[in-house]
Design an enzyme around this catalytic site. Structure first.
Site, PDB file in Angstrom:
ATOM      1  N   LEU A  73       1.071  -1.112  -0.057  1.00  0.00           N
ATOM      2  CA  LEU A  73       0.194  -0.485  -0.212  1.00  0.00           C
ATOM      3  C   LEU A  73       0.739   1.329   0.105  1.00  0.00           C
ATOM      4  CD1 LEU A  73      -2.521  -1.231   2.298  1.00  0.00           C
ATOM      5  CD2 LEU A  73      -2.492  -0.832  -0.035  1.00  0.00           C
ATOM      6  N   CYS A  74       2.231   1.378  -0.197  1.00  0.00           N
ATOM      7  CA  CYS A  74       2.650   2.258  -0.557  1.00  0.00           C
ATOM      8  C   CYS A  74       3.148   2.665  -1.099  1.00  0.00           C
ATOM      9  CB  CYS A  74       4.336   2.157   0.589  1.00  0.00           C
ATOM     10  SG  CYS A  74       4.990   2.196   1.668  1.00  0.00           S
ATOM     11  N   HIS A  75       2.643   4.439  -1.612  1.00  0.00           N
ATOM     12  CA  HIS A  75       3.003   4.613  -2.742  1.00  0.00           C
ATOM     13  C   HIS A  75       3.702   5.327  -3.611  1.00  0.00           C
ATOM     14  CE1 HIS A  75      -0.119   7.362  -0.957  1.00  0.00           C
ATOM     15  NE2 HIS A  75      -0.846   7.004  -1.725  1.00  0.00           N
ATOM     16  N   MET A 110       8.810   5.273   5.285  1.00  0.00           N
ATOM     17  CA  MET A 110       8.971   3.653   4.974  1.00  0.00           C
ATOM     18  C   MET A 110       9.885   3.567   3.675  1.00  0.00           C
ATOM     19  SD  MET A 110       5.991   2.115   6.965  1.00  0.00           S
ATOM     20  CE  MET A 110       7.145   0.284   6.612  1.00  0.00           C
ATOM     21  N   GLU A 111      10.463   4.166   2.967  1.00  0.00           N
ATOM     22  CA  GLU A 111      11.256   4.566   2.345  1.00  0.00           C
ATOM     23  C   GLU A 111      13.191   4.719   3.014  1.00  0.00           C
ATOM     24  OE1 GLU A 111       8.213   5.156  -0.206  1.00  0.00           O
ATOM     25  OE2 GLU A 111       9.050   5.572   1.824  1.00  0.00           O
ATOM     26  N   ASP A 125      24.038 -10.828   5.137  1.00  0.00           N
ATOM     27  CA  ASP A 125      24.062 -11.825   4.517  1.00  0.00           C
ATOM     28  C   ASP A 125      25.754 -11.955   3.511  1.00  0.00           C
ATOM     29  OD1 ASP A 125      23.211 -13.862   1.654  1.00  0.00           O
ATOM     30  OD2 ASP A 125      24.045 -12.069   0.937  1.00  0.00           O
TER      31      ASP A 125
END
Length: 161
Positions: A73-75, A110-111, A125
């Site tokens: 739901l992120c733009h 969020m970014e 990793d």
């Protein structure tokens, strides 16, 4: 009220059409704890896979740009700045700080969180062959500026001025 739910409780992407375009910025962090020998290998440049910090930095930058592909739901955003800083902390940790900026209609929290998270996962990793006990912790928003909700700073955040 949760903004990503409609009146029937169904998930949807928030309509930002009528929101003002403003300058927005967010800063997030993550911490990767590891064995002292693992950190020493990273900072001395002795890792056989190459420069761990450089690869993690690029991974974080790429992740910020791909956030809307990862979080439903992120733009999709036209970020104007992404910075990922990695630094040894003590003798057994790496602190990652990620910042994102844009002029737009929605925030970049969020970014920034995605950039910090993926940079941390990249360290894991690259180093898991020598240290499977690494722990990724404290992924959090440190600061958010701009938009309707204004300025947020975490209570114990140490953010650059």
């Amino acid at each position: 009220m949760l903004t990503h739910l409609d009146s029937q409780g169904r998930a949807n992407m928030v309509d930002v059409t009528d929101k003002a375009v403003t300058s927005r910025e967010a800063v997030a962090e993550a911490l990767v704890r590891m064995l002292p020998a693992t950190l020493q290998m990273i900072v001395s440049g002795g890792h056989p896979k190459g420069d761990v910090f450089a690869v993690a930095r690029i991974a974080g930058i790429q992740a910020a740009k791909k956030t809307s592909d990862l979080i439903p739901l992120c733009h999709p955003l036209m970020l104007t700045s992404i910075k990922v800083h990695l630094a040894a902390e003590g003798d057994n940790a790496v602190r990652i700080t990620a910042s994102c900026k844009l002029s737009g209609q929605t925030g970049v929290e969020m970014e920034a969180l995605t950039a910090a998270s993926i940079a941390a996962l990249t360290i894991y990793d690259m180093c898991k062959a020598v240290d499977r006990g690494m722990v990724i912790e404290s992924v959090r928003l440190l600061e958010k500026l701009g938009g309707k909700s204004g300025h947020f700073i975490a209570d114990d955040a140490q953010v650059a001025p």
